[in-house]
Scaffold this active site. Sequence first.
Site, PDB file in Angstrom:
ATOM      1  N   CYS A 100       0.850  -1.190   0.000  1.00 55.52           N
ATOM      2  CA  CYS A 100       0.000   0.000   0.000  1.00 55.52           C
ATOM      3  C   CYS A 100       0.889   1.244   0.000  1.00 55.52           C
ATOM      4  O   CYS A 100       1.862   1.291   0.753  1.00 55.52           O
ATOM      5  CB  CYS A 100      -0.887  -0.020   1.245  1.00 55.52           C
ATOM      6  N   HIS A 146      -8.979  -4.018  -1.906  1.00 51.74           N
ATOM      7  CA  HIS A 146      -8.038  -3.262  -1.059  1.00 51.74           C
ATOM      8  C   HIS A 146      -8.443  -1.781  -1.025  1.00 51.74           C
ATOM      9  O   HIS A 146      -8.503  -1.168   0.045  1.00 51.74           O
ATOM     10  CB  HIS A 146      -6.624  -3.435  -1.623  1.00 51.74           C
ATOM     11  N   GLU A 147      -8.744  -1.217  -2.197  1.00 57.56           N
ATOM     12  CA  GLU A 147      -9.075   0.219  -2.270  1.00 57.56           C
ATOM     13  C   GLU A 147     -10.420   0.510  -1.609  1.00 57.56           C
ATOM     14  O   GLU A 147     -10.591   1.541  -0.955  1.00 57.56           O
ATOM     15  CB  GLU A 147      -9.073   0.702  -3.727  1.00 57.56           C
ATOM     16  N   HIS A 150     -10.224   1.179   2.013  1.00 55.10           N
ATOM     17  CA  HIS A 150      -9.780   2.537   2.368  1.00 55.10           C
ATOM     18  C   HIS A 150     -10.979   3.476   2.556  1.00 55.10           C
ATOM     19  O   HIS A 150     -10.933   4.383   3.382  1.00 55.10           O
ATOM     20  CB  HIS A 150      -8.874   3.116   1.279  1.00 55.10           C
TER      21      HIS A 150
HETATM   22 CO    CO Z   1      -3.798   0.999   0.170  1.00 55.47          CO
END
Ligand code: CO
Length: 192
Positions: A100, A146-147, A150
């Site tokens: 990341c 993953h995004e 966030h």
């Molecule tokens: Co990330």
Amino acid sequence: MSEPLDLDFVVVRYPDPVLRQVAQPVTEFGPELKRTAEAMLQRMIASKGVGLAAPQVGVSIRLFITDHAQREKDGRSDRRVFINPRIENGTGDETYEEGCLSFPGIYANVTRWNRFDLVYQDLLGFEQRLTLDVTAGDFLGVVSQHELDHLDGKVFVDHLTTAQLTLVKRKLRELEKEYKAETGKAGAVLRK
Ligand code: CO
């Protein structure tokens, strides 16, 4: 004539508290949104990332971008913008090594959905649906999960086991020290 892009976007690093905020839904699909996405793309390319979520440049809105082809080194680029995304019909699981831009130098295996539908809006506000299958080669399936994390104030190290965390703890402490030195604050440090 369009206004110049804000090329001053920098990637915030752990333990910046903005990474822990739940991002706000996007409701205005105008030129400002397009400029934000374009400036994020410039930042992602310069930082050699395959994905970047708006909170990572300090903008707490539900938008992320990807360029997953860069990772596959096939010479093509496949840059995409995902707005107000959500996951539907998740099945199975697949483990992949992740990193990341907000956690430089830290890599670890994370287990996520193998197959799912990614439902989102494009820059014009139209709803889109992508069926992704990680086992079948859709690396975008890994990046997009993953995004999306966030946007909910979650980061990939939240998925790690205690044993995995032990391996990256020294790096985390270094990032915490750097943040403290730069800001004079502790930030949102990992509790585990
Ligand atoms: Co990330």
